[in-house]
Design an enzyme around this catalytic site. Structure first.
Site, mmCIF file in Angstrom:
data_model
loop_
_atom_site.group_PDB
_atom_site.id
_atom_site.type_symbol
_atom_site.label_atom_id
_atom_site.label_comp_id
_atom_site.label_asym_id
_atom_site.label_seq_id
_atom_site.Cartn_x
_atom_site.Cartn_y
_atom_site.Cartn_z
ATOM 1 C CB THR A 151 -37.048 11.323 -5.174
ATOM 2 O OG1 THR A 151 -37.617 11.325 -3.877
ATOM 3 C CG2 THR A 151 -37.423 10.015 -5.855
ATOM 4 N NE ARG A 179 -43.551 11.508 3.757
ATOM 5 C CZ ARG A 179 -42.972 11.642 2.574
ATOM 6 N NH1 ARG A 179 -41.902 10.940 2.276
ATOM 7 N NH2 ARG A 179 -43.455 12.476 1.688
ATOM 8 N N GLY A 181 -43.786 8.143 1.439
ATOM 9 C CA GLY A 181 -44.281 9.087 0.435
ATOM 10 C C GLY A 181 -44.748 8.372 -0.821
ATOM 11 N N GLY A 203 -40.813 15.273 -5.642
ATOM 12 C CA GLY A 203 -41.369 16.465 -5.001
ATOM 13 C C GLY A 203 -42.087 16.069 -3.736
#
Ligand code: ASP
Length: 290
Positions: A151, A179, A181, A203
């Protein structure tokens, strides 16, 4: 007293802060400079973290997440699980600037992009297609176990204490379609408040989100810690509460409204790029030990 940008990971962090600084120097406001830094990385297929050439989900589609926050107004704009839009950080900016909302999701975010004249395109590069095909053949083995991801997150600070944060990602590679994050979630993937500072994360999104690392780091700054202590405390608290979070790398980094920066990681392997008044340096961040 200084203008500071901090960004993530060995490969992408440098071009991100370089572009942000150039943009700032040529007159952009702080948030636009950070957006420009992310656009430069999104548009370059050499970086498989975000935008063009980002690694796809298990269906082979890039589902992108992005968000940004202005520490003066506390305005936020974010999009999640959006396919085929470049640059997606600018779509998040449109949400901030042109709607009263915080987050727009999925196909409706793409429709919003089309309505605002964004380029809708296939985001695969030769590299991302090859990696996807390799993964399909190997499936479940090495890369799933190691959770491939990247990212690019950037925080910025200028006199007399204005801060911003912005983040763009294709998320975990080979993720379950749909999904989402931490990256587009305010408080998880990024947070900014001129009264304290700005923070961003990268992460394992599920860990970062459940532990609200960016918000915690900023709240630590608010309570008087410097940026380094603030990030370290947030990561240590996560590891103390849930020791298995140290098995995978999760990172929070930030800059206080006074201009000091910090970063902390749940394990070794993170490089932060820091630009202070145009001087750009990389820093290896060791994993936190309890
Ligand atoms: N945090 C991102 C996610 O979980 C991945 C990353 O930071 O590399 O989607």
């Amino acid at each position: 007293m200084s203008t500071v940008f901090v960004s993530t990971w060995l490969d992408a962090g440098k071009p991100c802060v370089q572009r942000a600084w150039q943009s700032y120097q040529s007159g952009s406001d702080l948030l636009t400079a950070c957006e420009e830094g992310l656009i430069a990385v999104e548009q370059d297929p050499a970086y498989q973290a975000i935008g063009l050439g980002g690694l796809p989900n298990a269906d082979g589609d890039q589902e992108l997440d992005a968000g940004l926050m202005d520490g003066t107004t506390l305005k936020v704009g974010a999009v999640c699980a959006v396919r085929g839009v470049l640059p997606v950080i600018s779509l998040a900016r449109k949400v901030m600037d042109e709607t009263p909302h915080v987050l727009i999701a999925g196909d409706q975010a793409r429709r919003f992009a089309e309505q605002h004249g964004f380029e809708i395109r296939n985001l695969h590069s030769e590299n991302s297609l090859k990696k996807f095909n390799d993964w399909r053949l190997l499936r479940r083995e090495a890369e799933v176990a190691h959770l491939t991801h990247d990212t690019v997150t950037i925080v910025g600070r200028e006199e007399p204490g204005h801060v911003v944060a912005a983040c763009s990602t294709s998320g975990l590679a080979w993720k379950l379609p749909g999904r989402v994050g931490d990256s587009p979630i305010v408080g998880a993937g990024y947070y900014a408040d001129d009264e304290a500072g700005a923070a961003g994360a990268t992460g394992l999104g599920e860990d970062i989100w459940r532990h609200m690392l960016s918000y915690r780091a900023v709240e630590n700054m608010r309570s008087g810690m410097n940026a380094m202590e603030s990030c370290q405390e947030a990561v240590r608290r996560m590891i103390r509460r849930e020791p298995r979070t140290a098995e995978h790398i999760s990172v929070v980094f930030g800059v206080s409204n006074k201009g000091d920066w910090g970063a902390a990681a749940s394990k070794d392997g993170f490089t932060a790029w820091v630009c202070i008044d145009g001087l750009i340096e990389s820093h290896q961040i060791p994993g936190e030990k309890l």
